[in-house]
Scaffold this active site. Sequence first.
Site, PDB file in Angstrom:
ATOM      1  N   ASP A  22      19.573  27.152   6.531  1.00 54.08           N
ATOM      2  CA  ASP A  22      18.820  27.982   5.590  1.00 54.08           C
ATOM      3  C   ASP A  22      19.757  28.790   4.690  1.00 54.08           C
ATOM      4  O   ASP A  22      20.858  29.146   5.100  1.00 54.08           O
ATOM      5  CB  ASP A  22      17.901  28.917   6.392  1.00 54.08           C
ATOM      6  N   ASN A  70       8.216  21.730   2.731  1.00 58.89           N
ATOM      7  CA  ASN A  70       9.113  21.640   1.569  1.00 58.89           C
ATOM      8  C   ASN A  70       8.551  20.762   0.444  1.00 58.89           C
ATOM      9  O   ASN A  70       8.997  20.862  -0.702  1.00 58.89           O
ATOM     10  CB  ASN A  70      10.504  21.119   1.962  1.00 58.89           C
TER      11      ASN A  70
HETATM   12  C1  FPP Z   1      17.160  25.649   3.063  1.00 58.06           C
HETATM   13  O1  FPP Z   1      17.640  26.487   2.051  1.00 58.06           O
HETATM   14  C2  FPP Z   1      17.525  24.263   2.845  1.00 58.06           C
HETATM   15  C3  FPP Z   1      16.642  23.262   2.574  1.00 58.06           C
HETATM   16  C4  FPP Z   1      15.204  23.430   2.494  1.00 58.06           C
HETATM   17  C5  FPP Z   1      17.088  21.889   2.346  1.00 58.06           C
HETATM   18  C6  FPP Z   1      18.251  21.451   3.176  1.00 58.06           C
HETATM   19  C7  FPP Z   1      18.911  20.352   2.454  1.00 58.06           C
HETATM   20  C8  FPP Z   1      20.219  20.118   2.475  1.00 58.06           C
HETATM   21  C9  FPP Z   1      21.130  20.925   3.317  1.00 58.06           C
HETATM   22  C10 FPP Z   1      20.888  19.091   1.635  1.00 58.06           C
HETATM   23  C11 FPP Z   1      20.233  17.729   1.581  1.00 58.06           C
HETATM   24  C12 FPP Z   1      20.180  17.047   2.856  1.00 58.06           C
HETATM   25  C13 FPP Z   1      20.865  15.944   3.184  1.00 58.06           C
HETATM   26  C14 FPP Z   1      20.656  15.385   4.525  1.00 58.06           C
HETATM   27  C15 FPP Z   1      21.816  15.295   2.291  1.00 58.06           C
HETATM   28  P1  FPP Z   1      16.602  27.129   1.065  1.00 58.06           P
HETATM   29  O2  FPP Z   1      16.522  26.270  -0.125  1.00 58.06           O
HETATM   30  O3  FPP Z   1      15.308  27.363   1.762  1.00 58.06           O
HETATM   31  O4  FPP Z   1      17.334  28.481   0.757  1.00 58.06           O
HETATM   32  P2  FPP Z   1      16.676  29.892   0.482  1.00 58.06           P
HETATM   33  O5  FPP Z   1      15.933  30.282   1.738  1.00 58.06           O
HETATM   34  O6  FPP Z   1      17.859  30.773   0.230  1.00 58.06           O
HETATM   35  O7  FPP Z   1      15.779  29.740  -0.691  1.00 58.06           O
END
Ligand code: FPP
Length: 250
Positions: A22, A70
């Site tokens: 996260d 998501n």
């Molecule tokens: C959370 O941060 C992250 C996600 C919802 C997506 C995770 C994806 C990746 C790490 C990269 C793609 C995956 C692969 C397997 C290549 P957030 O966007 O919720 O951050 P925030 O809470 O600060 O908004």
Amino acid sequence: MDEKLQSINLQKVPNHIAIIMDGNGRWAKSKGMQRVFGHKNALTAIRAAADTSSELGVKFLTLYAFSTENWNRPKFEVDALMTLLVKTLKKELPEFQNKNVKVNAIGAIEQLPKKAQKTLTEVIEATKNNTKITLTFALSYGAREEIVNAIKNISKKVVNNKLDIEKIDEKIINNHLYTFNLPDVDFMIRTSGEQRISNFLLWQMAYAELYFTDVLWPDFRKEHLFDAIIDYQNRERRFGKTSEQIETDE
Ligand code: FPP
């Protein structure tokens, strides 16, 4: 760093680590960039977590890459995440082979774009005989949905006289989850300061130790995993038993 490594008991590393990655969006925002920039920079952290886990002898690493919720993000961001997934899997395949990594996926994979499904299937197939570590990506994953599906599939077997209702036990339920081929989670890490489970592996984390760090996912590196594992090893996992019983067991 070496000091940290020396504090780790290699005989007692968690067998299965699950991570809620996260903070990508906040990391990007703090740099005046778009959220997608954070997702791109998350890849270095994924590599660090996978390499370090493997070196320490962790056998299963499960990453929450995309939740059922998501899908509600702006289309631009969803598309970017799917493109990143496909590119990353293709690019990393030689590394998975070199490092003996078996790739796995859990979730409603059929809901992913066709291209992502195809690449994922190819990478899973190509790495299926690798044995050092199983790296599972949770994609379009929701634990409640997983449990609903399991109940439906078990019920169908009961209705069709393929399964006696009295035979339903934890093992049968386990066998109907996306994680049928994975052991229970020992240790769950969530980055970015949020202290929630967010519909991740609810059944599988029944006895997991939980660890929360303020580090934003794109900044997560080897030393942060070391810190987390040192913290895990200072805990006593009792599984409902007393401390005295645990000492006798050892
Ligand atoms: C959370 O941060 C992250 C996600 C919802 C997506 C995770 C994806 C990746 C790490 C990269 C793609 C995956 C692969 C397997 C290549 P957030 O966007 O919720 O951050 P925030 O809470 O600060 O908004």
